[in-house]
Motif scaffolding. Structure first.
Motif, PDB file in Angstrom:
ATOM      1  N   ALA A   1      17.895  17.025-100.155  1.00  0.00           N
ATOM      2  CA  ALA A   1      17.131  17.077-101.275  1.00  0.00           C
ATOM      3  C   ALA A   1      17.987  17.384-102.519  1.00  0.00           C
ATOM      4  O   ALA A   1      17.749  16.920-103.675  1.00  0.00           O
ATOM      5  CB  ALA A   1      16.048  18.136-100.982  1.00  0.00           C
ATOM      6  N   LEU A   2      19.026  18.523-102.293  1.00  0.00           N
ATOM      7  CA  LEU A   2      19.775  18.756-103.144  1.00  0.00           C
ATOM      8  C   LEU A   2      20.541  17.595-103.782  1.00  0.00           C
ATOM      9  O   LEU A   2      20.764  17.525-104.957  1.00  0.00           O
ATOM     10  CB  LEU A   2      20.726  19.860-102.875  1.00  0.00           C
ATOM     11  CG  LEU A   2      21.726  20.727-103.841  1.00  0.00           C
ATOM     12  CD1 LEU A   2      21.060  21.008-104.989  1.00  0.00           C
ATOM     13  CD2 LEU A   2      22.578  21.596-103.162  1.00  0.00           C
ATOM     14  N   ILE A   3      21.189  16.854-102.954  1.00  0.00           N
ATOM     15  CA  ILE A   3      22.160  15.725-103.392  1.00  0.00           C
ATOM     16  C   ILE A   3      21.281  14.867-103.980  1.00  0.00           C
ATOM     17  O   ILE A   3      21.756  14.458-105.298  1.00  0.00           O
ATOM     18  CB  ILE A   3      22.657  15.052-102.112  1.00  0.00           C
ATOM     19  CG1 ILE A   3      23.747  16.031-101.402  1.00  0.00           C
ATOM     20  CG2 ILE A   3      23.315  13.627-102.454  1.00  0.00           C
ATOM     21  CD1 ILE A   3      23.950  15.369 -99.989  1.00  0.00           C
ATOM     22  N   LEU A   4      20.006  14.431-103.694  1.00  0.00           N
ATOM     23  CA  LEU A   4      19.028  13.523-104.379  1.00  0.00           C
ATOM     24  C   LEU A   4      18.828  14.059-105.960  1.00  0.00           C
ATOM     25  O   LEU A   4      18.742  13.352-106.916  1.00  0.00           O
ATOM     26  CB  LEU A   4      17.743  13.076-103.739  1.00  0.00           C
ATOM     27  CG  LEU A   4      18.197  12.464-102.425  1.00  0.00           C
ATOM     28  CD1 LEU A   4      17.013  12.424-101.556  1.00  0.00           C
ATOM     29  CD2 LEU A   4      18.849  10.833-102.658  1.00  0.00           C
ATOM     30  N   LEU A   5      18.472  15.297-105.833  1.00  0.00           N
ATOM     31  CA  LEU A   5      17.880  15.863-107.055  1.00  0.00           C
ATOM     32  C   LEU A   5      19.010  15.998-108.253  1.00  0.00           C
ATOM     33  O   LEU A   5      18.802  15.835-109.150  1.00  0.00           O
ATOM     34  CB  LEU A   5      17.296  17.393-106.751  1.00  0.00           C
ATOM     35  CG  LEU A   5      16.711  18.299-107.932  1.00  0.00           C
ATOM     36  CD1 LEU A   5      15.434  17.522-108.645  1.00  0.00           C
ATOM     37  CD2 LEU A   5      16.428  19.670-107.467  1.00  0.00           C
ATOM     38  N   MET A   6      20.132  16.335-107.583  1.00  0.00           N
ATOM     39  CA  MET A   6      21.285  16.466-108.484  1.00  0.00           C
ATOM     40  C   MET A   6      21.768  15.278-109.105  1.00  0.00           C
ATOM     41  O   MET A   6      22.254  15.055-110.275  1.00  0.00           O
ATOM     42  CB  MET A   6      22.540  17.372-107.840  1.00  0.00           C
ATOM     43  CG  MET A   6      22.219  18.935-107.301  1.00  0.00           C
ATOM     44  SD  MET A   6      23.642  19.594-106.709  1.00  0.00           S
ATOM     45  CE  MET A   6      24.713  19.716-108.220  1.00  0.00           C
TER      46      MET A   6
END
Length: 323
Positions: free
Chosen positions: A177-182
């Motif tokens: 989720a962090l990768i997609l969000l950033m």
């Protein structure tokens, strides 16, 4: 006078030191031309194509002007490799023209900030036989889509592809989720691009999770219907809340995502748009107005609720029990 010039030229041609320096300059000029797109590192294949032999490379390395890093990579200096040069090395040592930087590393090469990854991610098509290189993580993909690579420079996948593959390859849902969000927050890819590419790329795990996160990124608060917050409340035995409750404030009317009137408890669901630009100020003004009316406000972001459902719903239950 002419005889003196002729004699000087003959001495220059016969001088071994002068000839050696000339050969060195010629090698270095050819090598710099071969490394034009990769900085100060180059592959042996490119050096050979530029007209340099194995003996030429060995001579420069022996003289301490160049340095080899593996079987295929030659640095045109004797110092340590930079981050960018390491990425080139991984590509050449893995498989030359069949390998590409991918996942989180490709995002970093595209400009992703504040994300740390120890290994360099590289991908090849699954049918290729290649070796694993120290410092890298090798991924075999089912196929290489015709338009998934950037057109020039370091061989790497485009940011939407890199983000999705990085999410599929992540160690946990939280990291995915962090990768997609950033990626979206730093404008390396849009939610629409992620959605479009997600229909063409198929990972081996967490497909449903990534589909949900991409939906949250694109729809923001509207994806609350997909998440069905009321269903989560019923599962916990909590009273049914009012959704999109309309209240009057000093700045006019505003809608609260979830509110229990009898308990004076408000839950605000933050989509991605709440994290960017002036929307933060507008949301804070609205929340402050609600708090000043003696309502308590709990903030829950959509992706956080997907990752930490139990913890957030425990807080909601505690908020209702306190009231």
């Amino acid at each position: 006078m002419n005889q003196e010039r002729s004699t000087a030229a003959t001495k220059t041609d016969d001088d071994p030191e002068v000839a050696r320096r000339a050969r060195t300059r010629a090698r270095q000029d050819l090598a710099r031309g071969a490394a034009e797109s990769s900085g100060s590192v180059v592959s042996r294949t490119l050096l050979r194509d530029a007209g340099l032999s194995y003996l030429d490379i060995r001579s420069e390395v022996a003289a301490g002007r160049w340095r080899t890093h593996g079987l295929q990579t030659v640095a045109l200096h004797s110092g340590d490799l930079t981050v960018e040069e390491h990425r080139w090395r991984i590509v050449w040592e893995t498989g030359g023209d069949i390998a590409a930087i991918d996942g989180a590393t490709a995002l970093q090469a595209a400009g992703l900030r504040a994300y740390t990854e120890d290994q360099i991610h590289v991908s090849v098509v699954h049918r290729c036989t290649v070796k694993k290189v120290a410092g890298s993580r090798l991924h075999k993909v089912v196929r290489r889509l015709p338009d998934e690579l950037v057109g020039a420079g370091l061989p790497r996948t485009k940011s939407p592809v890199a983000a999705l593959r990085g999410a599929y390859w992540a160690a946990s849902d939280r990291q995915a989720a962090l990768i997609l969000l950033m990626t979206v927050q730093q404008r390396l890819a849009t939610p629409d691009q992620l959605l479009s590419w997600s229909k063409r790329l198929r990972g081996r795990k967490r497909r449903g999770f990534i589909r949900d996160v991409v939906g949250y990124l694109g729809d923001g608060v509207q994806s609350l219907g997909e998440l069905d917050f009321a269903r989560l409340c019923r599962a916990r035995g909590l009273p049914e809340p009012t959704r999109q409750a309309l209240v009057e404030g000093t700045r006019g009317r505003m809608y609260l995502d979830v509110r229990w009137d009898a308990h004076r408890l408000v839950v605000e669901i933050d989509g991605v748009q709440h994290r960017e630009g002036l929307q933060v100020s507008a949301d804070n003004l609205g929340r402050n107005e609600v708090t000043l009316r003696d309502d308590r406000v709990l903030r829950i972001d959509l992706i956080g609720l997907r990752l930490h459902e139990d913890e957030f719903m425990d807080q909601v239950a505690r908020g209702l029990s306190v009231a």
